[in-house]
Design an enzyme around this catalytic site. Structure first.
Site, PDB file in Angstrom:
ATOM      1  N   CYS A  19       0.839  -1.196   0.000  1.00 29.78           N
ATOM      2  CA  CYS A  19       0.000   0.000   0.000  1.00 29.78           C
ATOM      3  C   CYS A  19       0.883   1.258   0.000  1.00 29.78           C
ATOM      4  O   CYS A  19       1.780   1.371  -0.824  1.00 29.78           O
ATOM      5  CB  CYS A  19      -0.953  -0.040   1.190  1.00 29.78           C
ATOM      6  SG  CYS A  19      -2.189   1.284   1.222  1.00 29.78           S
ATOM      7  N   LEU A  20       0.668   2.192   0.914  1.00 27.80           N
ATOM      8  CA  LEU A  20       1.501   3.390   0.943  1.00 27.80           C
ATOM      9  C   LEU A  20       2.949   3.050   1.267  1.00 27.80           C
ATOM     10  O   LEU A  20       3.863   3.798   0.901  1.00 27.80           O
ATOM     11  CB  LEU A  20       0.972   4.382   1.981  1.00 27.80           C
ATOM     12  CG  LEU A  20      -0.470   4.860   1.818  1.00 27.80           C
ATOM     13  CD1 LEU A  20      -0.772   5.949   2.815  1.00 27.80           C
ATOM     14  CD2 LEU A  20      -0.719   5.337   0.415  1.00 27.80           C
TER      15      LEU A  20
END
Length: 580
Positions: free
Chosen positions: A305-306
């Site tokens: 994800c991030l």
């Protein structure tokens, strides 16, 4: 110090944000006025959509309801796309089939009303259509006591006890919400007891993170260690849930030396922490420690994800500076180009970001509950209305799972990080455009030359797979791209043996011609089962001959084990501290 006028305005906006769950009223009004003004100057279209079409659709809905009641059902009913709950055979009888058809007709009318109005800004059109859909979903017949045949059947069977249980469930949930407690049952999944139990040691702790080194379970290991980095807005143990679905344990058992970053949950005092701080004190500090423990090996870095976006930024900076400590880069559900961010882009515009920045300026961070509210709206039927019906009308509690408990264990985003991420990456797309700077110099993903493994999930509403796939436009390295079943979380937590899982995989060699997403879907190899073995085989294929495991930490370099995994940072939440 803030100007008094700015301080007053920010206080006002913070109060408004509490009522609107962080959504900017100005952003919504700008979108609505753009749509309304352009519709108003097109009287022919307005008359057709507002007056003629509703009558035609009402007649059509009645006809379809009669067909359904007589047993003649459309082969591909459009209501299954509107609200999957309406696909149950109980909705085929009168008058529920009419409710269903009316709901579907109303949705089609809203689409015609809000979409395709000439002159309306594309973003404003999407916001208006999204807001209209949210209001429409409230009135789904599946949400009502008297209009839902399944609820009526359950009420008749139990003599109304389901409604009594529903009231009790509602009161319990309200109490827990007001006390800011996790959902009922989450207490059974405390990190270090039921989840995040893979044995290991914290060997480094700084202001931003704890670095965990996991204990080997095999006599020999691949020489290249694996560094796992989750998003800073989630607890790391999404990668180390229960023993049977822990990606960390899976790789350790396959002979990999695994390290994982556990981010500290920031508070108001961390308001000025930004992406460069997370690169320096997270990724780079971890690589320095790993080099001290395994001095002669490069690292397989994995970001989720991030955390994957952060890894891509760090890898580009390393490639720019001639730092060759990375052997490979793996990105899981991670975007690097934000031109098509999916539904989350509805919440990203100048008005919305300014509103959130005013809110964060008062408290120093964006609260996990505020972020969770936005994510829930993206899938309101699944995350809001279906649980409401199940808990409060049917009187049933869905069993708590490790993934659900983890999802409720959120973290915060520092004030400056918000600007770096939502403004510079999402709104301005600086990373893909070559304008994002690290240490005062811009980075380019095209500089990354190490092999890459990227995973997109088919029903991801946070990082849509076609957006994740844009990595192929930005990097010319050797890329294996996997498209797997499931959503942003469940598609990643997809262990071997998980039922109903499959994936597609395709390799694009370094400097090979670009393959479009549609061509990828047509040409990629389809495989039944979990994608984890494909990742492990790829990592092993880029590793050297196996050897004895390294020691735990390196006391001579100041990396003596501090405490057992999962460490201390994983227990921090707001406002109640989760204790092991």
């Amino acid at each position: 110090m803030d100007d008094p006028k700015d301080s007053l305005d920010r206080t006002l906006h913070a109060g408004m944000a509490w009522l609107t769950r962080g959504l900017s009223p100005a952003s919504l009004m700008l979108a609505w006025s753009d749509w309304a003004l352009h519709l108003a100057v097109q009287p022919a279209r307005g008359t057709q959509v507002l007056m003629v079409r509703p009558w035609l659709m009402a007649i059509e809905a009645a006809i379809e309801a009669l067909k359904s009641a007589s047993g003649r059902r459309a082969p591909e009913p459009s209501w299954s796309e509107s609200d999957r709950r309406l696909s149950d055979p109980a909705w085929d009888t009168w008058p529920f089939n009419l409710y269903r058809q009316s709901f579907c007709a109303g949705e089609q009318w809203l689409h015609a009303l809000t979409e395709g109005v000439p002159g309306v800004d594309r973003h404003h059109e999407q916001v208006v259509a999204f807001a209209a859909q949210q209001v429409h979903d409230i009135f789904s017949p599946a949400n009502g006591l008297a209009s839902n045949p399944q609820v009526l059947q359950r009420t008749a069977m139990t003599g109304g006890l389901n409604l009594l249980q529903g009231v009790q469930n509602w009161a319990e949930d309200l109490q827990r919400t007001l006390r800011r407690l996790p959902p009922l049952g989450a207490e059974a999944f405390v990190p270090g007891q039921a989840v995040a139990v893979t044995p290991g040691k914290v060997i480094l702790r700084n202001r931003l993170m704890e670095l965990i080194q996991y204990s080997p379970t095999t006599g020999t290991v691949h020489p290249e260690p694996v560094l796992m980095m989750s998003a800073w807005i989630m607890k790391y143990y999404i990668l180390d849930l229960s023993p049977h679905n822990s990606l960390i344990r899976y790789l350790v058992d396959k002979g990999h030396t695994v390290f994982a970053i556990s981010w500290r949950n920031p508070g108001a005092e961390d308001r000025e922490l930004g992406i460069e701080d997370y690169v320096a004190h997270g990724l780079m500090a971890s690589l320095d420690a790993i080099r001290a423990i395994v001095p002669d090996s490069r690292v397989h870095a994995l970001g989720y994800c991030l955390g994957g976006t952060l890894l891509a930024i760090g890898a580009a900076a390393m490639a720019r500076d001639g730092d060759d400590r990375l052997a490979t880069v793996t990105l899981l559900a991670a975007q690097t180009d934000f031109t098509e961010p999916g539904p989350l882009g509805l919440f990203i515009d100048e008005s919305q970001l300014t509103f959130l920045e005013d809110l964060m300026a008062r408290q120093g961070y964006l609260d996990a509950r505020q972020m969770a509210g936005a994510f829930a709206l993206l899938r309101a039927v699944d995350l809001i209305w279906s649980p409401m019906v199940q808990n409060y009308l049917l009187g049933e509690r869905a069993p708590m799972t490790d993934l659900m408990a983890w999802n409720a264990d959120g973290t915060r985003m520092p004030y400056r990080m918000h600007a770096d991420y939502l403004r510079h990456l999402f709104l301005e797309n600086r990373l893909a455009g070559g304008h994002f700077s690290v240490a005062g110099k811009p980075v380019s993903l095209g500089d990354i030359k190490v092999p890459m493994f990227a995973v997109g999930t088919r029903t991801d509403h946070v990082a849509p797979w076609r957006s994740v796939y844009k990595l192929n436009l930005l990097c010319d390295s050797d890329i294996h791209f996997v498209l797997t079943d499931g959503g942003h979380n469940a598609g990643i937590v997809s262990e071997p043996g998980h039922a109903h899982r499959s994936y597609r995989i395709l390799r694009r060699s370094a400097n090979a011609p670009y393959v479009s997403p549609d061509a990828y879907e047509a040409d990629a190899e389809a495989v039944e089962g979990s994608w984890w073995p494909a990742l492990q085989a790829w990592l092993a294929g880029h590793s050297g001959a196996r050897r004895k495991p390294p020691g735990m930490g390196n006391p001579r370099r100041g990396l003596a084990p501090i405490c057992d995994a999962p460490g201390t940072y994983v227990h921090s939440s707001l406002p109640t501290e989760r204790k092991p």
